[in-house]
Design an enzyme around this catalytic site. Structure first.
Site, PDB file in Angstrom:
ATOM      1  CB  VAL A  64      -0.953  -0.009   1.225  1.00 18.04           C
ATOM      2  CG1 VAL A  64      -1.592   1.345   1.439  1.00 18.04           C
ATOM      3  CG2 VAL A  64      -2.028  -1.058   1.015  1.00 18.04           C
ATOM      4  CG  ASP A  83       9.798   0.009   5.075  1.00 13.10           C
ATOM      5  OD1 ASP A  83       8.663  -0.178   4.599  1.00 13.10           O
ATOM      6  OD2 ASP A  83      10.338  -0.780   5.904  1.00 13.10           O
ATOM      7  CB  THR A 139      -2.764  -3.013  11.027  1.00 13.75           C
ATOM      8  OG1 THR A 139      -3.459  -3.051   9.759  1.00 13.75           O
ATOM      9  CG2 THR A 139      -2.307  -1.598  11.275  1.00 13.75           C
ATOM     10  NE  ARG A 208      -9.839  -4.429  -7.079  1.00 16.50           N
ATOM     11  CZ  ARG A 208     -10.469  -4.478  -8.253  1.00 16.50           C
ATOM     12  NH1 ARG A 208     -11.327  -5.442  -8.515  1.00 16.50           N
ATOM     13  NH2 ARG A 208     -10.230  -3.575  -9.184  1.00 16.50           N
ATOM     14  N   GLY A 307     -15.252 -20.998  -4.974  1.00 13.15           N
ATOM     15  CA  GLY A 307     -13.936 -21.634  -5.038  1.00 13.15           C
ATOM     16  C   GLY A 307     -13.531 -22.194  -3.700  1.00 13.15           C
ATOM     17  CB  CYS A 314      -7.326  -7.120   3.373  1.00 12.11           C
ATOM     18  SG  CYS A 314      -5.985  -5.964   3.035  1.00 12.11           S
ATOM     19  CE  LYS A 317      -4.574  -6.455   7.943  1.00 10.63           C
ATOM     20  NZ  LYS A 317      -5.439  -5.312   8.170  1.00 10.63           N
ATOM     21  NE  ARG A 380       0.720  -9.618   3.477  1.00  8.25           N
ATOM     22  CZ  ARG A 380       0.815  -8.272   3.539  1.00  8.25           C
ATOM     23  NH1 ARG A 380       1.003  -7.686   4.693  1.00  8.25           N
ATOM     24  NH2 ARG A 380       0.722  -7.546   2.445  1.00  8.25           N
TER      25      ARG A 380
HETATM   26  N1  LIG Z   1      -2.246  -5.055   0.905  1.00  8.06           N
HETATM   27  C1  LIG Z   1      -3.473  -4.672   0.579  1.00  8.06           C
HETATM   28  O1  LIG Z   1      -4.060  -5.141  -0.400  1.00  8.06           O
HETATM   29  C2  LIG Z   1      -4.181  -3.635   1.408  1.00  8.06           C
HETATM   30  C3  LIG Z   1      -5.335  -3.009   0.906  1.00  8.06           C
HETATM   31  C4  LIG Z   1      -5.973  -2.043   1.673  1.00  8.06           C
HETATM   32  C5  LIG Z   1      -5.477  -1.739   2.950  1.00  8.06           C
HETATM   33  N2  LIG Z   1      -4.368  -2.380   3.414  1.00  8.06           N
HETATM   34  C6  LIG Z   1      -3.848  -2.002   4.731  1.00  8.06           C
HETATM   35  O2  LIG Z   1      -2.700  -1.195   4.536  1.00  8.06           O
HETATM   36  C7  LIG Z   1      -1.738  -1.431   5.572  1.00  8.06           C
HETATM   37  C8  LIG Z   1      -0.400  -1.809   4.957  1.00  8.06           C
HETATM   38  O3  LIG Z   1      -0.548  -3.048   4.300  1.00  8.06           O
HETATM   39  P1  LIG Z   1       0.583  -3.609   3.312  1.00  8.06           P
HETATM   40  O4  LIG Z   1      -0.002  -4.795   2.647  1.00  8.06           O
HETATM   41  O5  LIG Z   1       1.125  -2.512   2.483  1.00  8.06           O
HETATM   42  O6  LIG Z   1       1.690  -4.067   4.395  1.00  8.06           O
HETATM   43  P2  LIG Z   1       3.186  -4.511   4.113  1.00  8.06           P
HETATM   44  O7  LIG Z   1       3.501  -5.489   5.168  1.00  8.06           O
HETATM   45  O8  LIG Z   1       3.351  -4.888   2.682  1.00  8.06           O
HETATM   46  O9  LIG Z   1       4.036  -3.181   4.343  1.00  8.06           O
HETATM   47  C9  LIG Z   1       4.242  -2.578   5.560  1.00  8.06           C
HETATM   48  C10 LIG Z   1       5.608  -1.897   5.553  1.00  8.06           C
HETATM   49  O10 LIG Z   1       5.735  -1.105   6.725  1.00  8.06           O
HETATM   50  C11 LIG Z   1       7.078  -1.187   7.164  1.00  8.06           C
HETATM   51  N3  LIG Z   1       7.144  -0.757   8.562  1.00  8.06           N
HETATM   52  C12 LIG Z   1       6.809  -1.448   9.677  1.00  8.06           C
HETATM   53  N4  LIG Z   1       6.969  -0.677  10.769  1.00  8.06           N
HETATM   54  C13 LIG Z   1       7.399   0.527  10.338  1.00  8.06           C
HETATM   55  C14 LIG Z   1       7.724   1.749  10.981  1.00  8.06           C
HETATM   56  N5  LIG Z   1       7.613   1.875  12.304  1.00  8.06           N
HETATM   57  N6  LIG Z   1       8.146   2.783  10.229  1.00  8.06           N
HETATM   58  C15 LIG Z   1       8.262   2.656   8.897  1.00  8.06           C
HETATM   59  N7  LIG Z   1       7.968   1.529   8.224  1.00  8.06           N
HETATM   60  C16 LIG Z   1       7.529   0.481   8.937  1.00  8.06           C
HETATM   61  C17 LIG Z   1       7.473  -2.619   6.907  1.00  8.06           C
HETATM   62  O11 LIG Z   1       8.880  -2.774   6.859  1.00  8.06           O
HETATM   63  C18 LIG Z   1       6.786  -2.872   5.559  1.00  8.06           C
HETATM   64  O12 LIG Z   1       7.653  -2.575   4.483  1.00  8.06           O
HETATM   65  C19 LIG Z   1      -2.366  -2.494   6.469  1.00  8.06           C
HETATM   66  O13 LIG Z   1      -3.019  -1.869   7.535  1.00  8.06           O
HETATM   67  C20 LIG Z   1      -3.376  -3.170   5.570  1.00  8.06           C
HETATM   68  O14 LIG Z   1      -4.430  -3.745   6.285  1.00  8.06           O
HETATM   69  C21 LIG Z   1      -3.705  -3.307   2.674  1.00  8.06           C
END
Ligand SMILES: NC(=O)c1ccc[n+]([C@@H]2O[C@H](COP(=O)([O-])OP(=O)(O)OC[C@H]3O[C@@H](n4cnc5c(N)ncnc54)[C@H](O)[C@@H]3O)[C@@H](O)[C@H]2O)c1
EC number: 1.1.1.22
Length: 496
Positions: A64, A83, A139, A208, A307, A314, A317, A380
């Site tokens: 994201v 990051d 999260t 997505r 399926g 997402c 969790k 995941r």
């Molecule tokens: N992946 C999806 O499809 C999606 C869609 C909508 C919402 N979200 C939400 O978005 C959020 C992020 O999801 P994601 O899939 O991108 O996660 P991710 O695990 O791919 O990325 C999270 C990043 O944050 C970094 N990080 C952790 N702690 C940190 C800190 N203190 N400072 C700086 N960087 C830090 C990690 O190293 C990692 O690179 C989540 O809350 C998720 O629920 C995800």
């Protein structure tokens, strides 16, 4: 990329007024601070310059964070991606995407070259370079099913440690209901808000994986929740240039929109999966049922594919967190609980049907798909992985995994560590020609487009028994039967 980025510029009156205020100044990335008193924390609202751009730091460079950072840079903002993972930062600055997402690496190259984005692992630089700080850290679910906010807490503490002036902190991560208010309290404890006001704005993400760029450039809606209208307007304005519709509300409503949306979509998938179980018994074609249902705009065809159930980072969790919250509040969310139960048992139902064709113990099974869905390398909560774990438990002799994003067994992220005996029984096929040699069954768990054109004809003779179980109703059953395969999908109907 035309058509992906979108062209509309829907904006509100507040934005226009701010534009006039900044007119004539030539500070492309500059911003000033409007005097204190604009909001509950004293007001950190930004006065925008004529060219509609700001400095913004995106905290967390995952799926994201990286996507959003690139979209904001493409919209003209000057973006810093921060990051804590220094190796990830290095790769991003070299133009290498640390994960797979269509179109993103090309955009990364373009924006690095244009100097619109840079990545850092330095907290001070991240916080002091921008007045707008967007949090997009993970999260995940903790062991007890509650959302684990340790990454979010550490991001807030980094901001508090290096804060050098007024900030607007934008929560892009999916956070439990009540968290944005808690973030405000944490800043109030850690920061002298009379000197350095902090506004908090909730701005949940709906993209997505696999179509992240499309979804970000053509958002269905943009939810902005907060308690300071100026900060809310500022966040809306960040996206000016996108063809979106804004919905502004308070923190709790914004947070709940995100959870309720994912809960609803998860329930929709479980609904069609449960109907598929019945369709299987009565000989109805669930694909046709879903198509016919989806023609009704009140229902829509999205998330109606039967399926082996939903997975990913997402839905599982977010459903778990919503159920936990309801439990803490003594509210029964029985429909959502049932949707989760159906999903948790969908693989068992599917494996039972496989076992009814031929017992799996002692057999070799080729599993097509490790990623939780196509066009991503994200594993995941992958149904493919859950299915492999189930097969190992049933005593299959060999689980052979095949996925375009996986080259070795240690790249598979099991839900819990495999015992020695089980680990020995897992192989990863890298040679597509030989992948089906000697297998007793093939199971499709991820609908990668490339799986349509696998050497099915050759595999039909190379397999010990040419039996295919299609966990996504993705393959051409008629064509496969023509090649000598015994085909089993999910309630594909009598006519097939
Ligand atoms: N992946 C999806 O499809 C999606 C869609 C909508 C919402 N979200 C939400 O978005 C959020 C992020 O999801 P994601 O899939 O991108 O996660 P991710 O695990 O791919 O990325 C999270 C990043 O944050 C970094 N990080 C952790 N702690 C940190 C800190 N203190 N400072 C700086 N960087 C830090 C990690 O190293 C990692 O690179 C989540 O809350 C998720 O629920 C995800």
């Amino acid at each position: 990329m035309r058509g992906v980025y979108g062209e509309g510029r829907p904006e509100g009156a507040a934005v226009e007024a701010a534009d006039r205020e900044g007119a004539g100044r030539d500070l492309r990335f500059g911003y000033g601070v409007r005097g204190a008193g604009a909001g509950t924390t004293g007001g950190a609202a930004i006065v925008w310059r004529r060219r509609r751009s700001v400095n913004i730091t995106v905290i967390g460079s995952g799926y994201v964070g990286t996507t959003t950072a690139l979209v904001l840079a493409k919209l003209g903002h000057q973006v810093i991606g921060y990051d804590v993972d220094a190796s990830k930062v290095e790769r991003l600055n070299r133009g290498e995407l640390p994960f797979r997402e269509p179109g993103l690496e090309e955009l990364l190259h373009e924006l690095l070259q244009d100097g619109k984005i840079v990545f850092t692992a330095d907290g001070r630089t991240a916080v002091t370079s921008s007045q707008l700080l967007m949090i997009s850290v993970g999260t995940p679910s903790a062991a007890d099913g509650n959302a684990d906010l340790k990454y979010l807490t550490s991001a807030i503490d980094t901001i508090a440690e290096f804060i050098d002036g007024p900030k607007i902190v934008i929560t892009k991560s999916t956070v439990p209901i009540g968290t944005n208010r808690w973030i405000k309290e944490r800043f109030a404890e850690k920061v002298d808000l009379t000197k350095t006001p902090v506004d908090v704005v909730s701005n949940p993400e709906f993209l997505r994986e696999g179509s992240a760029l499309h979804d970000s450039f053509q958002p269905s809606r943009t939810i902005v929740g907060g308690d300071n209208p100026l900060a809310v307007e500022t966040v809306k304005r960040l996206y000016s240039g996108l063809p979106t519709t804004y919905y502004t509300c308070d923190f709790e409503t914004a947070e709940m929109i995100k959870y309720a949306s994912n809960g609803f979509l998860a329930a929709k998938i479980s609904f069609i999966n449960e109907i598929a179980r019945l369709a299987e018994e009565v000989g109805a074609d669930i694909g046709g049922v879903a198509r016919g249902m989806g023609m009704d705009p009140r229902i829509s065809s999205h998330h109606l594919s039967a399926g082996i159930g939903y997975g990913g980072s997402c839905f599982p969790k977010d459903v778990a967190e919503l159920l936990h919250l309801a439990n803490r509040k003594n509210v029964k969310l029985s429909m959502l609980a049932e949707a989760k139960r159906v999903n948790d048992t969908q693989i068992d139902w599917f494996v039972e049907r496989m076992q009814a064709v031929a017992p799996l113990k002692g057999q070799r099974v080729l599993v097509l798909g490790v990623a939780f869905k196509e066009d991503t390398d994200d594993q995941r909560e992958s149904p493919g992985i859950r299915l492999m774990e189930r097969l190992l438990k049933l005593g299959v002799r060999e689980v052979r995994a095949f996925d375009p994003t996986v080259r070795a067994v240690d790249e598979i992220r099991w839900t819990k560590p495999l015992g020695k005996g089980a680990a020995k029984r897992v192989k990863v096929a890298t040679d597509v020609e030989r992948a089906a040699d000697g297998v007793h069954a093939v199971v499709l768990t991820t609908p990668w487009k490339s799986f349509e054109t696998l050497p099915w004809k050759q595999w039909a003779t190379a397999a010990a028994t040419p039996v295919v179980f299609d966990g996504r109703n993705f393959l051409d059953d008629v064509a496969l039967r023509g090649l000598g395969w015994q085909y089993y999908g999910v309630a594909r109907g009598r006519g097939r």
